[in-house]
Write an enzyme that holds these catalytic residues in place. Structure first.
Site, PDB file in Angstrom:
ATOM      1  N   ARG A 100      49.400  32.395  44.824  1.00 28.47           N
ATOM      2  CA  ARG A 100      50.580  33.370  45.693  1.00 28.47           C
ATOM      3  C   ARG A 100      51.265  32.039  46.818  1.00 28.47           C
ATOM      4  O   ARG A 100      51.898  32.167  47.126  1.00 28.47           O
ATOM      5  CB  ARG A 100      49.856  34.500  46.115  1.00 28.47           C
ATOM      6  CG  ARG A 100      49.737  35.124  45.517  1.00 28.47           C
ATOM      7  CD  ARG A 100      48.914  36.883  46.289  1.00 28.47           C
ATOM      8  NE  ARG A 100      47.757  36.040  46.294  1.00 28.47           N
ATOM      9  CZ  ARG A 100      46.424  37.271  47.037  1.00 28.47           C
ATOM     10  NH1 ARG A 100      46.703  37.626  48.085  1.00 28.47           N
ATOM     11  NH2 ARG A 100      45.301  36.348  46.539  1.00 28.47           N
ATOM     12  N   CYS A 121      43.025  40.795  34.317  1.00 29.85           N
ATOM     13  CA  CYS A 121      44.302  41.396  35.902  1.00 29.85           C
ATOM     14  C   CYS A 121      43.653  42.854  36.071  1.00 29.85           C
ATOM     15  O   CYS A 121      43.036  43.421  34.630  1.00 29.85           O
ATOM     16  CB  CYS A 121      45.135  41.951  34.760  1.00 29.85           C
ATOM     17  SG  CYS A 121      46.444  42.804  35.886  1.00 29.85           S
ATOM     18  N   HIS A 160      39.233  32.754  37.430  1.00 32.26           N
ATOM     19  CA  HIS A 160      39.219  33.942  38.529  1.00 32.26           C
ATOM     20  C   HIS A 160      37.481  33.590  39.358  1.00 32.26           C
ATOM     21  O   HIS A 160      37.074  35.032  39.405  1.00 32.26           O
ATOM     22  CB  HIS A 160      40.178  35.063  38.879  1.00 32.26           C
ATOM     23  CG  HIS A 160      41.176  34.713  40.492  1.00 32.26           C
ATOM     24  ND1 HIS A 160      41.239  35.787  40.354  1.00 32.26           N
ATOM     25  CD2 HIS A 160      39.890  35.233  41.498  1.00 32.26           C
ATOM     26  CE1 HIS A 160      41.876  36.316  41.867  1.00 32.26           C
ATOM     27  NE2 HIS A 160      41.212  35.876  42.201  1.00 32.26           N
ATOM     28  N   ASN A 182      40.608  29.204  39.775  1.00 34.32           N
ATOM     29  CA  ASN A 182      41.715  29.691  40.311  1.00 34.32           C
ATOM     30  C   ASN A 182      41.458  31.129  41.836  1.00 34.32           C
ATOM     31  O   ASN A 182      39.970  31.587  41.393  1.00 34.32           O
ATOM     32  CB  ASN A 182      42.416  30.799  39.542  1.00 34.32           C
ATOM     33  CG  ASN A 182      43.300  31.415  40.143  1.00 34.32           C
ATOM     34  OD1 ASN A 182      43.264  33.279  39.557  1.00 34.32           O
ATOM     35  ND2 ASN A 182      44.337  31.762  40.521  1.00 34.32           N
ATOM     36  N   GLY A 183      41.481  31.051  42.543  1.00 35.56           N
ATOM     37  CA  GLY A 183      41.613  31.905  43.483  1.00 35.56           C
ATOM     38  C   GLY A 183      41.296  31.545  45.024  1.00 35.56           C
ATOM     39  O   GLY A 183      40.077  30.513  45.133  1.00 35.56           O
ATOM     40  N   LYS A 198      42.169  33.392  30.831  1.00 30.92           N
ATOM     41  CA  LYS A 198      41.667  33.484  32.392  1.00 30.92           C
ATOM     42  C   LYS A 198      40.795  34.701  32.267  1.00 30.92           C
ATOM     43  O   LYS A 198      41.471  35.374  31.623  1.00 30.92           O
ATOM     44  CB  LYS A 198      43.503  33.144  32.865  1.00 30.92           C
ATOM     45  CG  LYS A 198      43.088  33.445  34.265  1.00 30.92           C
ATOM     46  CD  LYS A 198      44.749  33.505  34.530  1.00 30.92           C
ATOM     47  CE  LYS A 198      44.555  32.822  36.164  1.00 30.92           C
ATOM     48  NZ  LYS A 198      43.682  34.632  36.894  1.00 30.92           N
ATOM     49  N   MET A 226      52.219  35.732  37.420  1.00 28.77           N
ATOM     50  CA  MET A 226      52.070  36.261  38.527  1.00 28.77           C
ATOM     51  C   MET A 226      53.302  37.440  38.717  1.00 28.77           C
ATOM     52  O   MET A 226      54.042  36.958  37.665  1.00 28.77           O
ATOM     53  CB  MET A 226      52.282  35.857  39.826  1.00 28.77           C
ATOM     54  CG  MET A 226      51.155  35.223  40.648  1.00 28.77           C
ATOM     55  SD  MET A 226      50.952  34.198  42.196  1.00 28.77           S
ATOM     56  CE  MET A 226      52.257  32.990  41.969  1.00 28.77           C
TER      57      MET A 226
END
Length: 339
Positions: free
Chosen positions: A236, A102, A173, A213-214, A141, A20
């Site tokens: 997060r 990203c 993700h 992920n997510g 990723k 991140m």
């Protein structure tokens, strides 16, 4: 060089903290490691240009305690990615990861991140060059899709194209990225989660290592995903509520550490960083969530945020205050139980 903690030897399952930007700095990673020895930590995404034409040591340096650690690279030039991967191996990183997820405008303009999902052949060329340059694992990723490329079949084609290089580890993700019309922040929340697409990918390609992920926030959710997949990456929530990393220790039958014991280990590190000239605020911002949902947590955050803490002594006072707040709450609850 031989890594002292090879990720391939890390006890399964693969549980990691997501890369991140501005968050997973070396200070945060040192802090995160104190909660759990088995969590895999990722750097922020570092572009190949920053390493090759900037201060490489500043971008590659880390604390030995952070291992196992993965360097995430942003780039689309196979030769540059290969050079940076070799540098990562020389710096004893345990693994190198290519960012194909990203969604920010800045990385799109430099052909970095999620926009590369539209060019699976280029990604395969990049991964092949990276794998040829190093002996450590190289992983990818990525998103489940972008813009008009939203179908499961298109994601499968992307994975199959890259997997032909010998890459066998994909962190997915479970949201599409809308590169036109949504901000990076909106791309973390607005597109709906499609966990079933990731499950299906594992079912269709059982020989690949598939991580998800997510939107994952709890131990229970992690356990549910692990019934279908090889690993879970948490973003997060691991930052805002870092004690989750201690709770995840149950996956390896680890005893959860005490929060105050964690701070007892963190204080010498903060003192060392201050001696190196680091501003206190860039370190304390990473520990604001340590007492999340506990008595005194708000005052803890207030004491350490916004430059309110000027010295190590201020951090010590904040610790004493929250310890007292927790003790008062415990005494109150005991009094209520007394007949």
């Amino acid at each position: 060089m031989t890594n002292p903690k090879n990720i391939e030897n890390t006890q399964s399952p693969r549980i990691s903290v997501a890369p991140m930007m501005d968050w997973t700095t070396r200070d945060y990673r040192f802090f995160a490691r104190l909660f759990n020895p088995n969590i895999i930590l990722y750097t922020e995404m570092v572009t190949t240009g920053a390493i090759l034409f900037g201060d490489a040591a500043r971008h590659l340096a880390y604390n030995p305690e952070e291992q196992p650690i993965v360097l995430q690279l942003g780039g689309s030039n196979p030769q540059d990615l290969a050079r940076c991967s070799k540098m990562a191996e020389d710096w004893d990183y345990n693994e190198v990861n290519l960012n194909v997820g990203c969604p920010s405008d800045r990385v799109q303009n430099n052909k970095i991140g999620a926009c590369l999902m539209a060019e699976p052949d280029l990604v395969a060329e990049c991964i092949a060059a990276m794998r040829h340059a190093v002996d450590i694992p190289v992983t990818v990723k990525h998103r489940i899709g972008i813009d008009e490329m939203q179908s499961y079949e298109q994601m499968l084609h992307f994975v199959d194209t890259v997997a032909k290089t010998g890459c066998n580890n994909f962190i997915v993700h479970a949201r599409i990225a809308l590169l036109q019309g949504l901000s990076p922040k909106e791309n973390r929340d607005v597109p709906p989660l499609r966990y079933d697409d990731v499950y299906r990918l594992k079912q269709d390609r059982p020989d690949l290592i598939i991580e998800i992920n997510g939107g994952i926030k709890t131990l229970a959710e992690t356990q549910q995903h692990l019934k279908q997949l090889d690993g879970v990456m948490i973003g997060r929530e691991a930052y805002h509520n870092p004690y989750l990393l201690a709770e995840l220790g149950q996956l390896w039958n680890l005893e959860a550490p005490d929060r105050f014991d964690i701070m007892a280990q963190m204080m010498p590190y903060i003192a060392k960083r201050l001696q190196e000239g680091a501003p206190l605020s860039i370190i304390t911002r990473h520990i604001l969530g340590l007492f999340q949902n506990l008595p005194g947590a708000r005052k803890w955050r207030q004491a350490l945020s916004g430059g309110n803490a000027k010295s190590l002594q201020d951090v010590e006072v904040a610790l004493l205050n929250i310890q007292a707040a927790m003790q008062r709450t415990e005494d109150y609850l005991l009094d209520k139980q007394t007949p």
